[in-house]
Design a protein around this motif. Structure first.
Motif, PDB file in Angstrom:
ATOM      1  N   LEU A 110     -29.051  -0.721 -12.604  1.00  0.00           N
ATOM      2  CA  LEU A 110     -29.541   0.227 -13.600  1.00  0.00           C
ATOM      3  C   LEU A 110     -29.755  -0.496 -14.930  1.00  0.00           C
ATOM      4  N   LYS A 111     -30.955  -0.355 -15.457  1.00  0.00           N
ATOM      5  CA  LYS A 111     -31.302  -1.057 -16.693  1.00  0.00           C
ATOM      6  C   LYS A 111     -30.694  -0.350 -17.898  1.00  0.00           C
ATOM      7  N   GLU A 112     -30.271  -1.145 -18.850  1.00  0.00           N
ATOM      8  CA  GLU A 112     -29.701  -0.624 -20.095  1.00  0.00           C
ATOM      9  C   GLU A 112     -30.741   0.180 -20.867  1.00  0.00           C
ATOM     10  N   SER A 113     -31.997  -0.256 -20.807  1.00  0.00           N
ATOM     11  CA  SER A 113     -33.054   0.437 -21.550  1.00  0.00           C
ATOM     12  C   SER A 113     -33.264   1.856 -21.021  1.00  0.00           C
TER      13      SER A 113
ATOM     14  N   TYR B 264     -20.586   8.739 -20.200  1.00  0.00           N
ATOM     15  CA  TYR B 264     -20.965   9.000 -18.810  1.00  0.00           C
ATOM     16  C   TYR B 264     -21.969   7.967 -18.321  1.00  0.00           C
ATOM     17  N   LEU B 265     -22.958   7.639 -19.131  1.00  0.00           N
ATOM     18  CA  LEU B 265     -23.954   6.645 -18.717  1.00  0.00           C
ATOM     19  C   LEU B 265     -23.333   5.255 -18.614  1.00  0.00           C
ATOM     20  N   ARG B 266     -22.372   4.957 -19.471  1.00  0.00           N
ATOM     21  CA  ARG B 266     -21.652   3.682 -19.346  1.00  0.00           C
ATOM     22  C   ARG B 266     -20.887   3.642 -18.018  1.00  0.00           C
ATOM     23  N   PHE B 267     -20.280   4.779 -17.663  1.00  0.00           N
ATOM     24  CA  PHE B 267     -19.562   4.906 -16.388  1.00  0.00           C
ATOM     25  C   PHE B 267     -20.514   4.694 -15.206  1.00  0.00           C
ATOM     26  N   VAL B 268     -21.693   5.315 -15.262  1.00  0.00           N
ATOM     27  CA  VAL B 268     -22.672   5.160 -14.182  1.00  0.00           C
ATOM     28  C   VAL B 268     -23.176   3.725 -14.132  1.00  0.00           C
ATOM     29  N   LYS B 269     -23.440   3.135 -15.294  1.00  0.00           N
ATOM     30  CA  LYS B 269     -23.954   1.757 -15.351  1.00  0.00           C
ATOM     31  C   LYS B 269     -22.972   0.775 -14.733  1.00  0.00           C
TER      32      LYS B 269
ATOM     33  N   CYS C  77     -30.933   3.791 -19.627  1.00  0.00           N
ATOM     34  CA  CYS C  77     -29.802   4.583 -20.122  1.00  0.00           C
ATOM     35  C   CYS C  77     -29.963   4.901 -21.608  1.00  0.00           C
ATOM     36  N   ALA C  78     -30.376   3.915 -22.386  1.00  0.00           N
ATOM     37  CA  ALA C  78     -30.513   4.107 -23.831  1.00  0.00           C
ATOM     38  C   ALA C  78     -31.600   5.133 -24.144  1.00  0.00           C
ATOM     39  N   ARG C  79     -32.751   5.044 -23.472  1.00  0.00           N
ATOM     40  CA  ARG C  79     -33.829   6.007 -23.716  1.00  0.00           C
ATOM     41  C   ARG C  79     -33.396   7.415 -23.324  1.00  0.00           C
ATOM     42  N   TYR C  80     -32.727   7.529 -22.173  1.00  0.00           N
ATOM     43  CA  TYR C  80     -32.264   8.848 -21.745  1.00  0.00           C
ATOM     44  C   TYR C  80     -31.286   9.418 -22.768  1.00  0.00           C
ATOM     45  N   CYS C  81     -30.353   8.607 -23.204  1.00  0.00           N
ATOM     46  CA  CYS C  81     -29.314   9.068 -24.123  1.00  0.00           C
ATOM     47  C   CYS C  81     -29.903   9.484 -25.467  1.00  0.00           C
TER      48      CYS C  81
END
Length: 184
Positions: free
Chosen positions: A135-138, A124-129, A140-144
């Motif tokens: 949107l920063k990768e960091s 889902y975060l890849r889809f949003v990104k 998304c990664a921290r949230y995930c």
């Protein structure tokens, strides 16, 4: 011709009767084996009377009513009494944030951002990104990582980690908002 038909009927009836007897015999054997195995179980593991069940239910109810005194201690994973996070379980709140993230996008008029049941959080975060270039990768990664630990991990969260998570979560929501408002 009649005698041949009679013979076939007799053979068929005999085979059917034999099959019925085999089924009854196997059922009887199964019941006997079950009883024999039940007798092998030590009595310490098998209550003899069922009067114990209401007592067990009562003890579980009593245990669920008893808890730490909030005025003397802070329970791990919960907000401190008197703080803005009072009565909030951090792990549960973080795990439910995925639903909120999808609802935020839906309410802002962008239904394609709604979280699907058949996607993992990483997908889902890849889809949003892909749809939110800024949107920063960091983020998304921290949230995930935090979401997966809350959802599948065994450790509890403290207030400091929860605050960091909420900052990260709000960044995600704001980024979705900028995309949904610019596409409307």
């Amino acid at each position: 011709m009649d005698s041949e038909a009679d013979v076939k009927t007799i053979v068929l009836a005999t085979v059917a009767g034999a099959l019925v007897l085999c089924v009854l015999l196997l059922a009887r054997i199964r019941v006997q084996v079950k009883r024999r195995n039940a007798k092998r179980i030590p009595r310490a593991y098998m209550p003899l009377n069922y009067d114990i069940l209401p007592k067990l239910q009562q003890s579980f109810a009593t245990r669920s009513e008893v808890g730490p005194d909030p005025s003397t201690s802070v329970q791990e994973g919960w907000g401190a009494p008197g703080s803005q996070y009072e009565n909030m379980h951090f792990k549960t709140t973080i795990a439910w944030s995925a639903v909120v993230l999808g609802l935020v996008a839906e309410r802002r008029g962008h239904p394609s951002f709604a979280q699907s049941q058949c996607r993992t959080m990483r997908e889902y975060l890849r889809f949003v990104k892909e749809r939110v270039p800024g949107l920063k990768e960091s983020v998304c990664a921290r949230y995930c990582v935090c979401y997966e630990e809350a959802r599948f991990g065994t450790s509890e969260f403290d207030e400091e980690i929860f605050r960091e998570f909420m900052i990260n979560f709000l960044v995600l929501c704001q980024e979705e908002e900028t995309v949904t408002s610019s596409t409307m």
